[in-house]
Each structure stands twice: as C-alpha cells, then as structure tokens.
Scaffold this active site. Structure first.
Site, PDB file in Angstrom:
ATOM      1  N   HIS A   1      -3.503   4.893  -7.026  1.00  0.00           N
ATOM      2  CA  HIS A   1      -2.200   4.484  -6.491  1.00  0.00           C
ATOM      3  C   HIS A   1      -1.485   3.582  -7.493  1.00  0.00           C
ATOM      4  O   HIS A   1      -2.097   3.071  -8.434  1.00  0.00           O
ATOM      5  CB  HIS A   1      -2.365   3.727  -5.165  1.00  0.00           C
ATOM      6  CG  HIS A   1      -2.576   4.629  -3.989  1.00  0.00           C
ATOM      7  ND1 HIS A   1      -3.823   5.065  -3.610  1.00  0.00           N
ATOM      8  CD2 HIS A   1      -1.698   5.183  -3.113  1.00  0.00           C
ATOM      9  CE1 HIS A   1      -3.699   5.855  -2.551  1.00  0.00           C
ATOM     10  NE2 HIS A   1      -2.425   5.942  -2.223  1.00  0.00           N
TER      11      HIS A   1
ATOM     12  N   LYS B   1       0.148  -1.686  -4.872  1.00  0.00           N
ATOM     13  CA  LYS B   1      -0.593  -1.508  -3.612  1.00  0.00           C
ATOM     14  C   LYS B   1      -1.527  -2.690  -3.383  1.00  0.00           C
ATOM     15  O   LYS B   1      -2.276  -3.083  -4.272  1.00  0.00           O
ATOM     16  CB  LYS B   1      -1.375  -0.185  -3.651  1.00  0.00           C
ATOM     17  CG  LYS B   1      -2.014   0.155  -2.318  1.00  0.00           C
ATOM     18  CD  LYS B   1      -2.489   1.585  -2.273  1.00  0.00           C
ATOM     19  CE  LYS B   1      -3.228   1.902  -0.968  1.00  0.00           C
ATOM     20  NZ  LYS B   1      -2.391   1.711   0.227  1.00  0.00           N
TER      21      LYS B   1
HETATM   22  N1  LIG Z   1       0.595   5.866   6.225  1.00  0.00           N
HETATM   23  C1  LIG Z   1       1.208   6.384   5.155  1.00  0.00           C
HETATM   24  O1  LIG Z   1       1.486   7.593   5.082  1.00  0.00           O
HETATM   25  C2  LIG Z   1       1.620   5.472   4.035  1.00  0.00           C
HETATM   26  C3  LIG Z   1       2.304   5.950   2.921  1.00  0.00           C
HETATM   27  C4  LIG Z   1       2.726   5.039   1.952  1.00  0.00           C
HETATM   28  C5  LIG Z   1       2.456   3.694   2.119  1.00  0.00           C
HETATM   29  N2  LIG Z   1       1.753   3.258   3.203  1.00  0.00           N
HETATM   30  C6  LIG Z   1       1.513   1.854   3.467  1.00  0.00           C
HETATM   31  O2  LIG Z   1       2.709   1.295   3.997  1.00  0.00           O
HETATM   32  C7  LIG Z   1       2.788  -0.088   3.674  1.00  0.00           C
HETATM   33  C8  LIG Z   1       4.145  -0.381   3.002  1.00  0.00           C
HETATM   34  O3  LIG Z   1       4.242   0.342   1.806  1.00  0.00           O
HETATM   35  P1  LIG Z   1       5.531   0.214   0.852  1.00  0.00           P
HETATM   36  O4  LIG Z   1       5.197   1.012  -0.336  1.00  0.00           O
HETATM   37  O5  LIG Z   1       6.784   0.488   1.600  1.00  0.00           O
HETATM   38  O6  LIG Z   1       5.475  -1.367   0.494  1.00  0.00           O
HETATM   39  P2  LIG Z   1       6.630  -2.291  -0.065  1.00  0.00           P
HETATM   40  O7  LIG Z   1       5.952  -3.495  -0.630  1.00  0.00           O
HETATM   41  O8  LIG Z   1       7.571  -1.518  -0.929  1.00  0.00           O
HETATM   42  O9  LIG Z   1       7.448  -2.738   1.249  1.00  0.00           O
HETATM   43  C9  LIG Z   1       6.917  -3.619   2.228  1.00  0.00           C
HETATM   44  C10 LIG Z   1       8.065  -4.141   3.064  1.00  0.00           C
HETATM   45  O10 LIG Z   1       7.517  -4.919   4.138  1.00  0.00           O
HETATM   46  C11 LIG Z   1       8.264  -6.123   4.240  1.00  0.00           C
HETATM   47  N3  LIG Z   1       7.445  -7.138   4.891  1.00  0.00           N
HETATM   48  C12 LIG Z   1       6.373  -7.808   4.398  1.00  0.00           C
HETATM   49  N4  LIG Z   1       5.935  -8.694   5.327  1.00  0.00           N
HETATM   50  C13 LIG Z   1       6.732  -8.545   6.410  1.00  0.00           C
HETATM   51  C14 LIG Z   1       6.775  -9.160   7.686  1.00  0.00           C
HETATM   52  N5  LIG Z   1       5.923 -10.134   8.030  1.00  0.00           N
HETATM   53  N6  LIG Z   1       7.703  -8.747   8.584  1.00  0.00           N
HETATM   54  C15 LIG Z   1       8.589  -7.780   8.255  1.00  0.00           C
HETATM   55  N7  LIG Z   1       8.618  -7.174   7.052  1.00  0.00           N
HETATM   56  C16 LIG Z   1       7.689  -7.553   6.146  1.00  0.00           C
HETATM   57  C17 LIG Z   1       8.649  -6.463   2.797  1.00  0.00           C
HETATM   58  O11 LIG Z   1       9.741  -7.358   2.752  1.00  0.00           O
HETATM   59  C18 LIG Z   1       9.032  -5.062   2.312  1.00  0.00           C
HETATM   60  O12 LIG Z   1      10.358  -4.755   2.717  1.00  0.00           O
HETATM   61  C19 LIG Z   1       1.559  -0.386   2.810  1.00  0.00           C
HETATM   62  O13 LIG Z   1       0.536  -0.892   3.644  1.00  0.00           O
HETATM   63  C20 LIG Z   1       1.169   0.991   2.283  1.00  0.00           C
HETATM   64  O14 LIG Z   1      -0.210   1.079   1.969  1.00  0.00           O
HETATM   65  C21 LIG Z   1       1.338   4.126   4.148  1.00  0.00           C
END
Ligand SMILES: NC(=O)c1ccc[n+]([C@@H]2O[C@H](COP(=O)([O-])OP(=O)(O)OC[C@H]3O[C@@H](n4cnc5c(N)ncnc54)[C@H](O)[C@@H]3O)[C@@H](O)[C@H]2O)c1
Length: 245
Positions: free
Chosen positions: A135, A139
C-alpha cells in the site's frame, strides 16, 4: 439520496465524485477539524459513509447510531471494537455495514482465496504459504484489513497452519518463517492504492494469485453501492449480503 461523508480524505473525495455523478446529494462533510454539531447535522442524511482513521471510526459509528442514520464503514485497523459495534447496533435497532474492502474485484478475489485454500489443505508439499500486501506510504495500519481477511480465510481452511505472523517486507521469508506459520508481509511504497498477493510454494513449483487495484474508484463505488442498499434496513451487513458471489 442524502449522504453524510465522515472522513473527507482520499476515499471521502473519491466517493463524493461518484455520488455526484449518480445524482446523490452530499449534505455533510466531516474531517478531523470539523467543529459543528455532528449529531444534528447527521440527522439530515439518509446514510453516512465513514472512511477516517483507526482511532476515530468507533466513535463516529456510535454517533451515527445515536443520530439513527445507517452507516457504511470502510475504515480499517479498529476491529478489536467490532463486537461492541455489533452489540450496540442490535440493541439500538440501527443499521451498520462493514467491509475491509469494498472493491467488487477484491470480493471475487476473497472467494478465489477460499477455494484455493480449501484445495491446498491436502497438499503438505506447499510448505511456504504467505500473503504480501503493498500500500501507499500514508496507510496507518499494517497488515491491511484485506490481508487480515485473506489470512483468516486461509487459516480456517489449512489445518497445518497454526499461527499468523506479521513481517515487514524487508524480512527474508526463508530465514524467519516456520512451517506451521502463515506469514503476512506488509510493504509501504509510494502511492500504491492496494495490491494483495497470496502465494503457495513447494520444492517444485509455486502458485500465486494477485489482486491489484489501479485506483480508488473500485473501493468508492462499492461503498456507495452499499450505502444505496442499506437505506431502509436494520441490522449488521457485509459484502456477502450485497453481492451474489
Ligand atoms: N474498506 C475499503 O475498501 C477501504 C479502501 C481504502 C481505504 N480504506 C480505509 O479507509 C480509511 C481512510 O482512508 P483514506 O485513504 O481516505 O485516508 P485519508 O487519510 O486520506 O483520509 C482520512 C480522513 O479522515 C479524517 N479524520 C481523521 N480523524 C477524524 C475524526 N476523528 N473525525 C472525522 N474525520 C476524521 C481526516 O481529516 C481525513 O479527511 C483508512 O482506514 C483506510 O485503510 C478502506
């Protein structure tokens, strides 16, 4: 459909793009700096989609239950609290959808993984079994939620494997791994959206299956599909309920 996006990072933005193309309305965007009254804002939405960080997911899901808004969660790395989420969802008669991976392709890959593991149970000569996930460098959790799901599926089917152990990609498999161990290697490289490899090696050959995401669209459109599907339902759901695999 009125959507609340909890987490407006890479995934939140990818979901918004597809949601707007499908004529949904995004009524709330929450990131870690959000200062408004999230509970009253959430009540204006038909569904919430939560992609934040491992330490934020649990609290956000609970807020959705309190606001009586169905919630689709994709955040990984918080599953030690899953039992509590499931219990609360049922007690409060709310709706919760979770997948460690919303890509349809990955869910097909999960089925392939289960079938292959079932076949491999009887073939002891494949004495090196491992998962390698790659990844992007941002991450926060390792191994990935998808790698853990793949590992659980393998462990349930191959009796000779007794433990799962996590390794960094730098560790050399031949020097560290025991025969009864399923090794999970994690690499963090550049902006890779997500690659998962499952490999079985014998003295004579190897079998490998790979899923490689090219971008985040597959995850985002799967999460949106789950959001469209869960509106009007109560209970706890996953991709198995959504897809006929
Ligand atoms: N299930 C899936 O298919 C899948 C796919 C991709 C990513 N993910 C997971 O999704 C999550 C997010 O990934 P991303 O790439 O968008 O991350 P990212 O870091 O780009 O975005 C995270 C967002 O969450 C916000 N955030 C953090 N703490 C917060 C809180 N307490 N309250 C509200 N908002 C908050 C941040 O400000 C940011 O906008 C990760 O855990 C990743 O592993 C899952």
């Amino acid at each position: 459909m009125k959507i609340a996006l909890i987490g407006y990072g890479k995934m939140g933005k990818a979901i918004e793009e597809i949601a707007l193309q499908k004529n949904h309305e995004v009524v709330l965007k929450v990131d870690e700096h959000f200062a408004g009254d999230i509970l009253s804002e959430l009540k204006k939405a038909d569904v919430a989609i939560e992609f934040t960080s491992p330490d934020a997911a649990f609290g956000n899901i609970m807020k959705c239950f309190e606001a009586t808004v169905p919630v689709v969660c994709g955040t990984t790395g918080w599953l030690d609290k899953m039992d509590e989420v499931v219990r609360t969802c049922k007690e409060k008669n709310q709706a919760f959808f979770y997948s460690s991976n919303y890509s349809i392709g990955v869910n097909i890959f999960f089925e392939l993984n289960k079938n292959l593991a079932g076949m491999m149970n009887g073939h002891q000569q494949y004495d090196e079994v491992f998962i390698h996930e790659v990844h992007h460098v941002h991450k926060l959790d390792a191994p990935s939620g998808t790698a853990i799901t793949l590992a659980d599926q393998i462990m349930e089917r191959i009796q000779r494997l007794k433990t799962r152990r996590n390794y960094s990609a730098q560790e050399k498999i031949s020097t560290v791994k025991r025969e009864d161990e399923l090794a999970v290697f994690s690499s963090r490289e550049g902006e890779v959206p997500g690659t998962h490899i499952v490999k079985y090696i014998s003295g004579d050959d190897e079998i490998e299956i790979i899923h490689k995401a090219f971008n985040r669209r597959g995850f985002a459109s799967g999460a949106l599909l789950a959001a469209e599907w869960i509106v009007g339902k109560k209970g706890v759901y996953g991709m198995k309920d959504l897809l006929n695999l």
